[in-house]
Write a protein that holds these residues in place. Structure first.
Motif, PDB file in Angstrom:
ATOM      1  N   SER A  68       1.762 -13.314   1.612  1.00  0.00           N
ATOM      2  CA  SER A  68       0.409 -13.609   1.144  1.00  0.00           C
ATOM      3  C   SER A  68       0.396 -14.929   0.382  1.00  0.00           C
ATOM      4  O   SER A  68       1.433 -15.546   0.166  1.00  0.00           O
ATOM      5  CB  SER A  68      -0.094 -12.478   0.249  1.00  0.00           C
ATOM      6  N   VAL A 123      10.364   5.541  11.227  1.00  0.00           N
ATOM      7  CA  VAL A 123       9.824   6.781  11.782  1.00  0.00           C
ATOM      8  C   VAL A 123       9.716   6.574  13.288  1.00  0.00           C
ATOM      9  O   VAL A 123       8.997   5.673  13.750  1.00  0.00           O
ATOM     10  CB  VAL A 123       8.437   7.104  11.195  1.00  0.00           C
ATOM     11  N   HIS A 144       1.146 -20.396   5.866  1.00  0.00           N
ATOM     12  CA  HIS A 144       1.249 -21.271   4.689  1.00  0.00           C
ATOM     13  C   HIS A 144       2.314 -22.320   4.959  1.00  0.00           C
ATOM     14  O   HIS A 144       3.269 -22.061   5.695  1.00  0.00           O
ATOM     15  CB  HIS A 144       1.709 -20.481   3.466  1.00  0.00           C
ATOM     16  N   ASN A 158       0.826  -1.211   0.000  1.00  0.00           N
ATOM     17  CA  ASN A 158       0.000   0.000   0.000  1.00  0.00           C
ATOM     18  C   ASN A 158       0.861   1.261   0.000  1.00  0.00           C
ATOM     19  O   ASN A 158       0.605   2.192  -0.767  1.00  0.00           O
ATOM     20  CB  ASN A 158      -0.987  -0.026   1.166  1.00  0.00           C
ATOM     21  N   GLY A 159       1.895   1.296   0.841  1.00  0.00           N
ATOM     22  CA  GLY A 159       2.780   2.457   0.863  1.00  0.00           C
ATOM     23  C   GLY A 159       3.461   2.646  -0.493  1.00  0.00           C
ATOM     24  O   GLY A 159       3.503   3.766  -1.034  1.00  0.00           O
ATOM     25  N   GLU A 204      10.771   2.829   5.137  1.00  0.00           N
ATOM     26  CA  GLU A 204      10.420   1.463   5.550  1.00  0.00           C
ATOM     27  C   GLU A 204      11.457   1.039   6.588  1.00  0.00           C
ATOM     28  O   GLU A 204      12.657   1.133   6.344  1.00  0.00           O
ATOM     29  CB  GLU A 204      10.435   0.551   4.312  1.00  0.00           C
ATOM     30  N   GLY A 234       1.920 -14.505   8.180  1.00  0.00           N
ATOM     31  CA  GLY A 234       1.778 -13.048   8.096  1.00  0.00           C
ATOM     32  C   GLY A 234       0.576 -12.602   8.901  1.00  0.00           C
ATOM     33  O   GLY A 234      -0.273 -13.417   9.286  1.00  0.00           O
ATOM     34  N   GLY A 274      -2.275 -15.462   9.337  1.00  0.00           N
ATOM     35  CA  GLY A 274      -2.504 -16.500   8.321  1.00  0.00           C
ATOM     36  C   GLY A 274      -1.180 -17.158   7.998  1.00  0.00           C
ATOM     37  O   GLY A 274      -0.173 -16.473   7.832  1.00  0.00           O
ATOM     38  N   GLY A 328       8.895  -6.287   3.759  1.00  0.00           N
ATOM     39  CA  GLY A 328       9.344  -7.075   4.912  1.00  0.00           C
ATOM     40  C   GLY A 328       8.193  -7.431   5.853  1.00  0.00           C
ATOM     41  O   GLY A 328       8.318  -8.348   6.666  1.00  0.00           O
ATOM     42  N   GLY A 329       7.066  -6.726   5.763  1.00  0.00           N
ATOM     43  CA  GLY A 329       5.908  -7.024   6.622  1.00  0.00           C
ATOM     44  C   GLY A 329       4.974  -8.020   5.949  1.00  0.00           C
ATOM     45  O   GLY A 329       5.423  -9.028   5.378  1.00  0.00           O
ATOM     46  N   ASP A 357      12.255  -1.847   7.682  1.00  0.00           N
ATOM     47  CA  ASP A 357      12.952  -3.105   7.410  1.00  0.00           C
ATOM     48  C   ASP A 357      13.283  -3.104   5.908  1.00  0.00           C
ATOM     49  O   ASP A 357      13.689  -2.101   5.367  1.00  0.00           O
ATOM     50  CB  ASP A 357      12.017  -4.252   7.840  1.00  0.00           C
ATOM     51  N   ILE A 394      -3.463  -7.158  -1.500  1.00  0.00           N
ATOM     52  CA  ILE A 394      -2.469  -6.926  -2.541  1.00  0.00           C
ATOM     53  C   ILE A 394      -3.207  -6.537  -3.835  1.00  0.00           C
ATOM     54  O   ILE A 394      -2.859  -5.562  -4.502  1.00  0.00           O
ATOM     55  CB  ILE A 394      -1.641  -8.218  -2.807  1.00  0.00           C
ATOM     56  N   THR A 395      -4.238  -7.320  -4.159  1.00  0.00           N
ATOM     57  CA  THR A 395      -4.955  -7.154  -5.429  1.00  0.00           C
ATOM     58  C   THR A 395      -5.482  -5.737  -5.644  1.00  0.00           C
ATOM     59  O   THR A 395      -5.493  -5.237  -6.763  1.00  0.00           O
ATOM     60  CB  THR A 395      -6.147  -8.139  -5.471  1.00  0.00           C
ATOM     61  N   PRO A 449      -3.801  -6.921   8.372  1.00  0.00           N
ATOM     62  CA  PRO A 449      -4.290  -5.762   9.115  1.00  0.00           C
ATOM     63  C   PRO A 449      -5.711  -5.442   8.643  1.00  0.00           C
ATOM     64  O   PRO A 449      -5.909  -4.614   7.768  1.00  0.00           O
ATOM     65  CB  PRO A 449      -3.306  -4.661   8.688  1.00  0.00           C
ATOM     66  N   GLY A 467       0.380  -1.049   7.797  1.00  0.00           N
ATOM     67  CA  GLY A 467      -0.238  -2.370   7.844  1.00  0.00           C
ATOM     68  C   GLY A 467      -0.586  -2.769   9.262  1.00  0.00           C
ATOM     69  O   GLY A 467      -1.289  -2.045   9.969  1.00  0.00           O
ATOM     70  N   THR A 476      14.809   2.410   7.510  1.00  0.00           N
ATOM     71  CA  THR A 476      14.657   3.741   8.094  1.00  0.00           C
ATOM     72  C   THR A 476      13.314   3.796   8.800  1.00  0.00           C
ATOM     73  O   THR A 476      12.264   3.652   8.160  1.00  0.00           O
ATOM     74  CB  THR A 476      14.720   4.820   6.982  1.00  0.00           C
TER      75      THR A 476
END
Ligand code: FAD
Length: 515
Positions: free
Chosen positions: A46, A177, A240, A15-16, A34, A322, A238, A40-41, A36, A362-363, A325, A212, A175
């Protein structure tokens, strides 16, 4: 004092990075950080489906399904190298959803999203169709084959970030925040370099919280704000599992379970099958989430109910987990919580705005990015709205004029020394940009050292220079999935090489010292 950015974005997930790309392409000054690695999140954890979400129809989530189905074909066009059509086989199972209900659901699914490129649903006689062969004999007679797409989630994130940077955005990974303070007309944002601990600051006219599963924590502990009462986030884990290949064809399966949930089984990285996912409420640090023993057992049971060959935890070669959110719509069951997104704008009395992203898939990231910029429009230069919608038409890096057979032929002609599997892996990951990795090479030796599998120094240097990779994990698990076949010592050698290659002013070590 430097001029403030138009938008600062916290969070380098899908999203970012999607918002950064859209905003930068509209001519806005964009800064994304970000803490990480990119993706990385949640965005590298997915199932990788670019889909409408057939099961959301049961929750009457028609808006989401329609938008996601439309996006499926948009992403297929703008990122054809990393998003591909997928046929899914849904076996009917006695005692669960009746055949007429499956037909009805798939009929709606085929028709509400303006499907143009993908084939329609078809009924299957599983006793004779090859898709029935890996299933338990005599148990599943009727099935349906329907269309969706699959994509490489982490690469989609990275390509959005790359394109944002190509349009002038600053992308700062590792980096964090640590604090942001609102003054009347701008945000003052304190950043911390996660490698050195050094602090720095930037200013921006608008701030986007795209963190997220960290969205609430970011609001509470970094921005000194909270979400409106009753509009909370629900964290749903979730997981896998990856097991040795359970079937040979390239369709996937959608299995119904007696608890009402569904589980996917997809072909994965050639030699494997990916099985997921679970849904369980989560509390704790999303960075530490791992698949539990119960989840692994659940997924093994789901696969064993359908496939002739049973799966047990001992077969699992890799698992990942994962945290979704989700916007909390107070559904009882975690699986029923909406997958739609909500954008929460906070701009008291004309002050500089804060936009928080809750939920999303994601979609639908590209539409979410458009909606985010629409919400921020009153605070941005009006010229930036003239290019609204551009991301639906412009290919992501490597995707322009991508045609798999033609590219394969070109690579085979220009680089005859490459093994076909190596060539296909590069084309499938980088599209047209594979040629940038190979440029000028006449022999394998020209690509530098081989770290393991088909990963060469030329590819690693490209990933560091163009795709923000810093560590072996970035390369092995997010830019590629070669982590599945790399040994520990190969990964350690790669890490050493990358650390030396990125050290300021230090020349990379002689190749003889690596490994
Ligand atoms: P994230 O990807 O988590 O990004 C947020 C980023 O913010 C993180 O990288 C984090 O490190 C960073 N961050 C946090 N705090 C700070 C800070 N203070 N400073 C700097 N950075 C910070 N969607 C689909 O469309 N198809 C699927 O098949 C699918 N399957 C899924 C399966 C599972 C098991 C899960 C969990 C999700 C699935 N999803 C799927 C949903 C999708 O993965 C998520 O909705 C999406 O990845 C969320 O992206 P995001 O950018 O909001 O969050």
């Amino acid at each position: 004092m430097a001029e403030p950015f138009d938008i600062a974005i916290i969070g380098g997930g899908i999203n970012g990075c999607g918002i950064a790309r859209d905003a930068a392409g509209r001519g806005l000054g964009v800064y994304l950080c970000e803490m990480d690695d990119l993706a990385g999140g949640t965005s590298s954890r997915s199932t990788g489906l670019i889909h409408g979400g057939l099961r959301y129809l049961e929750y009457y989530d028609f808006r989401l399904v329609r938008e996601a189905l439309r996006e499926r074909e948009v992403l297929l066009r703008i990122a054809p190298h990393i998003v591909r059509p997928l046929r899914l086989v849904l076996p009917h199972r006695r005692g669960l959803r009746p055949v007429w209900l499956l037909w009805l659901g798939l009929f709606i699914y085929d028709h509400i999203g303006g499907r143009k490129l993908l084939p329609a649903t078809r009924m299957l006689d599983l006793a004779h169709d090859p898709a029935g062969a890996p299933l338990k004999p005599g148990t599943f007679r009727i099935g349906f084959a329907f269309s969706d797409c699959r994509g490489d989630d982490a690469r989609l994130v990275v390509l959005n970030a790359r394109d944002a940077a190509d349009h002038g955005a600053v992308i700062a990974t590792r980096t964090k925040v640590v604090m942001a303070r609102r003054r009347h007309d701008q945000w003052d944002i304190t950043l911390e370099d996660q490698a050195t601990g050094r602090r720095d600051s930037i200013a921006a006219r608008a701030l986007v919280n795209a963190t997220g599963p960290w969205v609430e924590e970011t609001l509470a502990s970094r921005l000194g704000a909270g979400l409106e009462a009753g509009r909370q986030i629900r964290l749903v884990q979730g997981s896998h599992i990856v097991v040795p290949r359970l079937f040979d064809h390239d369709s996937a399966y959608l299995f119904q379970r007696p608890d009402g949930r569904v589980v996917f089984a997809l072909p994965y990285e050639g030699a494997y099958t990916l099985i997921g996912t679970t849904d369980r409420d989560f509390a704790g640090d999303p960075a530490q989430v791992v698949a539990t023993t119960d989840e692994i057992q659940y997924l093994c049971e789901a696969a064993s109910e359908y496939f002739a060959r049973p799966t047990s935890p001992g077969d699992v070669v890799w698992s990942y987990s994962g945290v979704r959110p989700l916007h909390d719509d107070h559904a009882g069951d975690a699986a029923a919580a909406t997958r739609d997104y909500v954008l929460e704008l906070d701009a008291p009395a004309g002050c500089t705005p804060l936009l928080s992203i809750l939920g999303g898939k994601i979609t639908t990231y590209r539409r979410l990015a458009e909606a985010a910029l629409e919400r921020l429009a009153p605070f941005l230069p009006s010229s930036s709205m003239h290019r609204a919608g551009w991301t639906a038409r412009a290919a992501l890096p490597g995707g322009a004029a991508y045609e798999p057979a033609a590219l394969d032929e070109k690579l085979a002609r220009d680089y005859p020394f490459l093994e076909p599997s190596h060539r296909r892996r590069l084309a499938g990951a980088y599209g047209e940009r594979a040629q940038r990795i190979l440029a000028g090479a006449r022999t394998t030796t020209d690509l530098g050292m081989v770290f393991g599998a088909t990963l060469t120094e030329a590819e690693v240097r490209y990933l560091m220079a163009e795709e923000f990779a810093r560590t072996a994990a970035d390369v092995l698990w997010r830019r590629t999935k070669l982590g599945l076949v790399f040994s520990r010592s190969e990964a350690a050698a790669l890490d050493r090489f990358m650390a030396a290659a990125s050290a300021p002013r230090a020349a990379p070590p002689p190749l003889a010292e690596i490994g």
